[in-house]
Design a protein around this motif. Structure first.
Motif, PDB file in Angstrom:
ATOM      1  N   PHE A  54       9.768   2.280  -1.666  1.00  0.00           N
ATOM      2  CA  PHE A  54       8.525   2.741  -2.291  1.00  0.00           C
ATOM      3  C   PHE A  54       8.556   4.096  -2.682  1.00  0.00           C
ATOM      4  O   PHE A  54       8.668   5.101  -1.491  1.00  0.00           O
ATOM      5  CB  PHE A  54       7.270   2.386  -1.187  1.00  0.00           C
ATOM      6  N   ASP A  55       8.346   4.483  -3.649  1.00  0.00           N
ATOM      7  CA  ASP A  55       8.230   5.898  -4.294  1.00  0.00           C
ATOM      8  C   ASP A  55       6.604   6.267  -4.235  1.00  0.00           C
ATOM      9  O   ASP A  55       5.822   6.050  -4.942  1.00  0.00           O
ATOM     10  CB  ASP A  55       8.565   6.040  -5.981  1.00  0.00           C
ATOM     11  N   ALA A  56       6.578   7.188  -3.081  1.00  0.00           N
ATOM     12  CA  ALA A  56       5.203   7.556  -2.807  1.00  0.00           C
ATOM     13  C   ALA A  56       4.714   8.714  -3.724  1.00  0.00           C
ATOM     14  O   ALA A  56       3.546   8.636  -4.041  1.00  0.00           O
ATOM     15  CB  ALA A  56       5.324   8.550  -1.359  1.00  0.00           C
ATOM     16  N   ARG A  57       5.391   9.167  -4.772  1.00  0.00           N
ATOM     17  CA  ARG A  57       5.070  10.263  -5.522  1.00  0.00           C
ATOM     18  C   ARG A  57       4.614   9.295  -6.818  1.00  0.00           C
ATOM     19  O   ARG A  57       3.703   9.689  -7.340  1.00  0.00           O
ATOM     20  CB  ARG A  57       6.130  11.394  -5.921  1.00  0.00           C
ATOM     21  N   LYS A  58       5.253   8.334  -7.239  1.00  0.00           N
ATOM     22  CA  LYS A  58       4.907   7.442  -8.349  1.00  0.00           C
ATOM     23  C   LYS A  58       4.251   6.405  -7.892  1.00  0.00           C
ATOM     24  O   LYS A  58       3.467   5.859  -8.972  1.00  0.00           O
ATOM     25  CB  LYS A  58       6.166   6.982  -8.894  1.00  0.00           C
ATOM     26  N   ARG A  59       3.851   6.174  -6.703  1.00  0.00           N
ATOM     27  CA  ARG A  59       3.110   5.018  -5.978  1.00  0.00           C
ATOM     28  C   ARG A  59       3.828   3.885  -6.621  1.00  0.00           C
ATOM     29  O   ARG A  59       2.706   2.878  -7.264  1.00  0.00           O
ATOM     30  CB  ARG A  59       1.594   5.382  -6.467  1.00  0.00           C
ATOM     31  N   ASP A  98       0.868  -1.166  -0.004  1.00  0.00           N
ATOM     32  CA  ASP A  98      -0.054   0.037  -0.093  1.00  0.00           C
ATOM     33  C   ASP A  98       0.893   1.390  -0.104  1.00  0.00           C
ATOM     34  O   ASP A  98       0.328   2.343  -0.072  1.00  0.00           O
ATOM     35  CB  ASP A  98      -0.991  -0.091   1.062  1.00  0.00           C
ATOM     36  N   GLY A  99       2.116   1.195   0.185  1.00  0.00           N
ATOM     37  CA  GLY A  99       2.795   2.435  -0.081  1.00  0.00           C
ATOM     38  C   GLY A  99       3.054   3.079   1.321  1.00  0.00           C
ATOM     39  O   GLY A  99       3.828   4.297   1.375  1.00  0.00           O
ATOM     40  N   ARG A 100       2.362   2.843   2.350  1.00  0.00           N
ATOM     41  CA  ARG A 100       2.457   3.583   3.530  1.00  0.00           C
ATOM     42  C   ARG A 100       3.452   3.124   4.663  1.00  0.00           C
ATOM     43  O   ARG A 100       3.626   1.875   4.705  1.00  0.00           O
ATOM     44  CB  ARG A 100       0.902   3.669   4.142  1.00  0.00           C
ATOM     45  N   PRO A 101       3.803   3.861   5.425  1.00  0.00           N
ATOM     46  CA  PRO A 101       4.635   3.437   6.493  1.00  0.00           C
ATOM     47  C   PRO A 101       3.977   2.506   7.627  1.00  0.00           C
ATOM     48  O   PRO A 101       2.747   3.034   7.918  1.00  0.00           O
ATOM     49  CB  PRO A 101       5.309   4.614   7.124  1.00  0.00           C
ATOM     50  N   HIS A 102       4.699   1.382   7.887  1.00  0.00           N
ATOM     51  CA  HIS A 102       4.000   0.600   8.826  1.00  0.00           C
ATOM     52  C   HIS A 102       5.157   0.319  10.132  1.00  0.00           C
ATOM     53  O   HIS A 102       5.961  -0.560   9.955  1.00  0.00           O
ATOM     54  CB  HIS A 102       3.657  -0.600   8.324  1.00  0.00           C
ATOM     55  N   PRO A 103       4.718   0.694  11.244  1.00  0.00           N
ATOM     56  CA  PRO A 103       5.492   0.538  12.341  1.00  0.00           C
ATOM     57  C   PRO A 103       5.454  -1.204  12.524  1.00  0.00           C
ATOM     58  O   PRO A 103       4.176  -1.551  12.563  1.00  0.00           O
ATOM     59  CB  PRO A 103       4.779   1.091  13.534  1.00  0.00           C
ATOM     60  N   PRO A 104       6.497  -1.726  12.962  1.00  0.00           N
ATOM     61  CA  PRO A 104       6.597  -3.319  13.102  1.00  0.00           C
ATOM     62  C   PRO A 104       5.705  -3.743  14.506  1.00  0.00           C
ATOM     63  O   PRO A 104       5.088  -4.652  14.485  1.00  0.00           O
ATOM     64  CB  PRO A 104       7.804  -3.688  13.132  1.00  0.00           C
ATOM     65  N   TRP A 105       5.547  -3.006  15.448  1.00  0.00           N
ATOM     66  CA  TRP A 105       4.767  -3.145  16.577  1.00  0.00           C
ATOM     67  C   TRP A 105       4.192  -1.861  16.911  1.00  0.00           C
ATOM     68  O   TRP A 105       4.680  -0.569  16.713  1.00  0.00           O
ATOM     69  CB  TRP A 105       5.617  -3.806  17.584  1.00  0.00           C
ATOM     70  N   PRO A 106       3.148  -1.556  17.526  1.00  0.00           N
ATOM     71  CA  PRO A 106       2.407  -0.407  18.279  1.00  0.00           C
ATOM     72  C   PRO A 106       3.250   0.812  18.543  1.00  0.00           C
ATOM     73  O   PRO A 106       2.789   1.854  18.422  1.00  0.00           O
ATOM     74  CB  PRO A 106       1.244  -1.093  19.017  1.00  0.00           C
ATOM     75  N   TRP A 107       4.225   0.254  19.426  1.00  0.00           N
ATOM     76  CA  TRP A 107       4.650   1.298  20.000  1.00  0.00           C
ATOM     77  C   TRP A 107       6.239   1.770  19.410  1.00  0.00           C
ATOM     78  O   TRP A 107       6.861   2.474  20.090  1.00  0.00           O
ATOM     79  CB  TRP A 107       5.125   0.715  21.574  1.00  0.00           C
TER      80      TRP A 107
END
Length: 208
Positions: free
Chosen positions: A130-135, A46-55
Motif C-alpha cells: 500500500f502506497d501511503a503517499r498515493k493512498r 484503509d492503508g494503515r498498519p494493523h498488527p495481527p494481534w494486540p501484542w
C-alpha cells in the motif's frame, strides 16, 4: 512386571505429550496465518498498519506471489527471529516497499521460503504494497535474474546495493536438516514500473 508397566506408561505419556504439543503448535500457526491475512485485508482497505494481534510487534506490509509455484504469502515488517516464526519478513537493511533500491525479504527454509527450492531463472515474482503517499494499492512484477548458494559472509557482497531490485534470502539446504551453513539467495529485477493492483488479486487478503 510393575517396572515394565511403569515404563510403558511413561512412554505412552511422553508420546501423548509430544502429539498434543505438535497439534497445539500447528493450530497456533493456522490461527496466526488467519489473523495475519485479516490484518493485511484491513491495510488493503484503509492503508494503515494493523498488527495481527494486540501484542504483536510487527504488521503486514506486503503480499508476495510467485504465480508458477502457486506461492502466495503475506510479508511482515522486520525480519526478527520472532517475526520470522509467523511469515516471511522485510529486512530493515533493504529499501522500503515502493522506494528506490533493493527490497530484501527473508524467510525460513523449513516453511515460508521452502518453495523457493523449485524456483527457476526468469520466473515472475509479484509484490503488492500500500502506497501511503498515493493512498492506493500498488503492485510490481520482478523477473528472477540469478539464484545462488553462498556462505553467509558472501551475502552482503552479492545483494545489490542501490539498483531497483528484489532479493529473497533463506538458509540452505532446504528442509529440516540439523545445520544450514549456506544461504540461498534469489535476485530479481523489475519487469516494469509499479502499477495499480487489480482488485481480483487483492481478494485473498481482504476476504479472510
Amino acid at each position: 512386571m510393575k517396572p515394565l508397566r511403569i515404563f510403558i506408561a511413561l512412554v505412552l505419556f511422553a508420546g501423548a505429550s509430544l502429539t498434543a504439543r505438535a497439534m497445539y503448535l500447528h493450530a497456533k500457526a493456522d490461527l496466526a496465518s488467519v489473523l495475519i491475512h485479516r490484518a493485511w485485508g484491513k491495510t488493503v482497505v484503509d492503508g494503515r498498519p494493523h498488527p495481527p494481534w494486540p501484542w504483536a510487534d510487527t504488521y503486514p506490509v506486503a503480499r508476495l506471489r510467485i504465480p508458477r509455484l502457486g506461492y502466495d504469502e503475506v510479508v511482515l515488517e522486520g525480519a526478527t527471529p520472532r517475526t520470522l516464526a509467523f511469515g516471511p519478513a522485510r529486512l530493515f537493511s533493504g529499501a522500503g516497499l515502493g522506494e528506490p533500491g533493493n527490497v530484501e525479504l527473508a524467510g525460513h527454509r523449513t516453511s515460508w521460503f521452502r518453495p523457493l527450492e523449485n524456483l527457476d531463472a526468469r520466473d515472475e515474482i509479484q509484490v503488492q504494497w500500500f502506497d501511503a503517499r498515493k493512498r492506493e494499492l500498488r503492485e510490481r512484477t520482478y523477473t528472477v535474474d540469478d539464484i545462488r548458494i553462498v556462505t553467509p559472509e558472501e551475502v552482503t557482497s552479492l545483494v545489490p546495493a542501490s539498483d531497483d531490485s528484489l532479493t529473497l534470502i533463506t538458509c540452505y539446504p532446504f528442509g529440516h536438516h540439523p545445520r544450514s551453513p549456506q544461504r540461498f539467495v534469489v535476485i530479481a529485477s523489475p519487469a516494469g514500473p509499479s502499477r495499480l493492483a487489480e482488485p481480483s488479486r487483492v481478494a485473498k487478503g481482504a476476504q479472510l
